[in-house]
Write an enzyme that holds these catalytic residues in place. Structure first.
Site, PDB file in Angstrom:
ATOM      1  N   HIS A 436       0.904  -1.232  -0.137  1.00  0.00           N
ATOM      2  CA  HIS A 436      -0.102   0.082  -0.079  1.00  0.00           C
ATOM      3  C   HIS A 436       0.742   1.309  -0.023  1.00  0.00           C
ATOM      4  O   HIS A 436       0.181   2.238  -0.220  1.00  0.00           O
ATOM      5  CB  HIS A 436      -1.055   0.053   1.167  1.00  0.00           C
ATOM      6  CG  HIS A 436      -2.237   0.867   0.801  1.00  0.00           C
ATOM      7  ND1 HIS A 436      -2.401   1.634  -0.083  1.00  0.00           N
ATOM      8  CD2 HIS A 436      -3.531   0.887   1.803  1.00  0.00           C
ATOM      9  CE1 HIS A 436      -3.625   1.958  -0.201  1.00  0.00           C
ATOM     10  NE2 HIS A 436      -4.162   1.528   1.145  1.00  0.00           N
ATOM     11  N   ASP A 440      -2.288   2.381  -4.700  1.00  0.00           N
ATOM     12  CA  ASP A 440      -3.418   2.778  -3.836  1.00  0.00           C
ATOM     13  C   ASP A 440      -4.532   1.504  -4.037  1.00  0.00           C
ATOM     14  O   ASP A 440      -4.368   0.691  -5.121  1.00  0.00           O
ATOM     15  CB  ASP A 440      -3.739   3.871  -4.514  1.00  0.00           C
ATOM     16  CG  ASP A 440      -2.793   5.222  -4.041  1.00  0.00           C
ATOM     17  OD1 ASP A 440      -2.252   5.072  -2.976  1.00  0.00           O
ATOM     18  OD2 ASP A 440      -2.640   6.053  -4.972  1.00  0.00           O
TER      19      ASP A 440
END
Length: 465
Positions: A436, A440
């Site tokens: 992450h 995204d």
């Protein structure tokens, strides 16, 4: 070199013309030419040292002039011949040392897992006699010469480095074993009892050592507080971890500690891909000589999804993001020794048949333990198929230094609503674990959705839509 020639020729001739005049003076007669050429040959043979056949390689032009270029070529050939030697030969010439071969650029040592041969056993050239286990693969150590193993220099479980001697092979034992094969084994096996006796003597000396060493035992448990060990129980046994298992454990833990792991899920209707496979499996095998599986369809879908979402193919390096314009797909394969991840290079340029052939080759090598380090290095995305073991759903862990991993699972027939009707469909859950920090949620969901669309309708690959 020419100074040496002039001095040698000048010392043998009453005339001083060789010392200061040019080489063209040699044209005075054929006898001088023959004398000069013989001196040159002797001088070269004297400086050749161990290269006994240099004289046959020397080329002195039949004319009066000396071909200096040929002389340089001779010494260049001599240097080449001197450097080409087996690094296993011992000084005696009768025995050969077996050394650890180079492992890899990123691997400095390994563990000698086991010896395939014992003292007294006959071995042929290039026959494996030992196995070295590294962090990634198991490497065979082959015999450099044919002969009989005299003794082993290291024990199983010892850590060895490239160039270390692990065994000694006798060349001359070939003749004796050919005449009397039964006599060599007792002769080679005879030192073993003496070794055992010496070990017993050492053990007895250790037992009869002064009692003052016994109080030194208590500090050992104090130093083991950082690595607690379970107390021994009945029907339990402690086995040391293999280097491959320790390496896998370290990398997976590093992945958890380094990446911001997040997993997104989706489900795929496998009807069309399974129908495509059923319709063309016989023709595919007949033309390409390999079976058409489901993995090639998912690899093609992953390649297409990476082209739509190139950030999934990128990786963080310090404060930078490295975008890779190539696609190498790693395929996780579970073996009895541990998890290996061979890499399919340039998967974006391969068709279904080439992918299936590569997967089939890697599967055989993984089973036999013959995968090389180069075949497992790199990769931009990993695909793990836990469905072959019956896994319904999982959250795979990223394989560093990649940024995502795709997890496939078992195909289960479930009731689905299609066109307003409830019908049974072969469904598969797919999972994408991603970093992450760089990817995204939007890109991750779009990536997984693209795989779903391509697998459910493979015609998208042909039309590029």
């Amino acid at each position: 070199m020419f100074g040496v020639i002039r001095r040698r020729v000048g010392s043998g001739s009453p005339s001083p013309l060789f010392l200061g005049q040019s080489v063209q003076k040699f044209r005075s007669g054929p006898s001088v030419t023959a004398r000069v050429s013989s001196i040159v040959e002797k001088q070269i043979a004297f400086h050749s040292g161990e290269c006994g056949n240099v004289r046959s390689l020397c080329h002195i032009s039949p004319g009066p002039c000396i071909n200096s270029k040929s002389i340089r070529e001779v010494f260049r050939q001599e240097a080449t011949m001197q450097t080409w030697r087996r690094p296993f030969s011992s000084d005696s010439g009768d025995s050969v040392d077996v050394v650890v071969p180079p492992l890899a650029e990123s691997i400095s040592d390994g563990t000698l897992a086991k010896f395939l041969k014992r003292p007294g056993d006959r071995v042929n050239i290039d026959e494996p006699i030992a196995q070295i286990e590294t962090d990634k693969v198991t490497i065979d150590v082959s015999s450099p010469e044919s002969g009989v193993i005299l003794k082993l220099l290291v024990n199983e479980g010892d850590t060895v480095e490239p160039g270390n001697k692990i065994a000694i092979i006798s060349r001359s034992a070939d003749a004796t074993t050919h005449v009397a094969p039964s006599e060599t084994t007792p002769e080679k096996a005879a030192p073993q009892p003496t070794q055992k006796i010496s070990e017993e003597k050492k053990a007895s000396k250790a037992e009869t050592s002064p009692v003052t060493e016994k109080p030194k035992a208590p500090p050992a448990p104090q130093s083991s507080h950082s690595e607690p060990q379970l107390p021994p129980k009945e029907r339990e046994r402690r086995v040391p971890m293999t280097r491959l298992r320790k390496r896998v454990a370290t990398r997976l833990k590093d992945s958890q500690n380094t990446f911001a792991l997040l997993t997104t899920f989706n489900e795929v209707d496998m009807t069309n891909l399974m129908k495509l496979r059923a319709d063309y499996k016989d023709a595919f095998v007949e033309k390409h000589g390999v079976k058409l599986g489901l993995m090639s369809g998912f690899i093609k879908a992953a390649v297409n999804a990476l082209q739509y979402q190139p950030i999934v193919n990128a990786v963080i390096d310090g404060d930078d993001i490295i975008y890779r314009d190539y696609i190498d797909i790693s395929v996780a394969v579970g073996t009895s020794k541990g998890l290996v991840v061979p890499v399919i290079r340039n998967a974006d340029t391969m068709n279904f048949a080439e992918i299936e052939k590569q997967i089939n080759t890697y599967a055989k090598k993984a089973t036999n333990g013959t995968l090389s380090i180069d075949e497992m290095a790199g990769g931009t995305l990993t695909i793990s198929n836990g469905g072959v073991y019956g896994s319904l759903l999982s959250t795979p862990i990223i394989n560093p230094p990649q940024s995502a991993i795709l997890g496939m699972h078992s195909i289960v027939s479930r009731p689905m609503v299609v066109g307003g009707n409830v019908v049974p469909r072969p469904m598969m859950y797919v999972a994408l674990t991603y970093d992450h920090r760089i990817i995204d949620g939007r890109e991750a969901v779009f990536f997984l959705r693209r795989i779903k669309d391509v697998v459910e309708d493979p015609r998208r690959l042909l039309l590029d839509i």
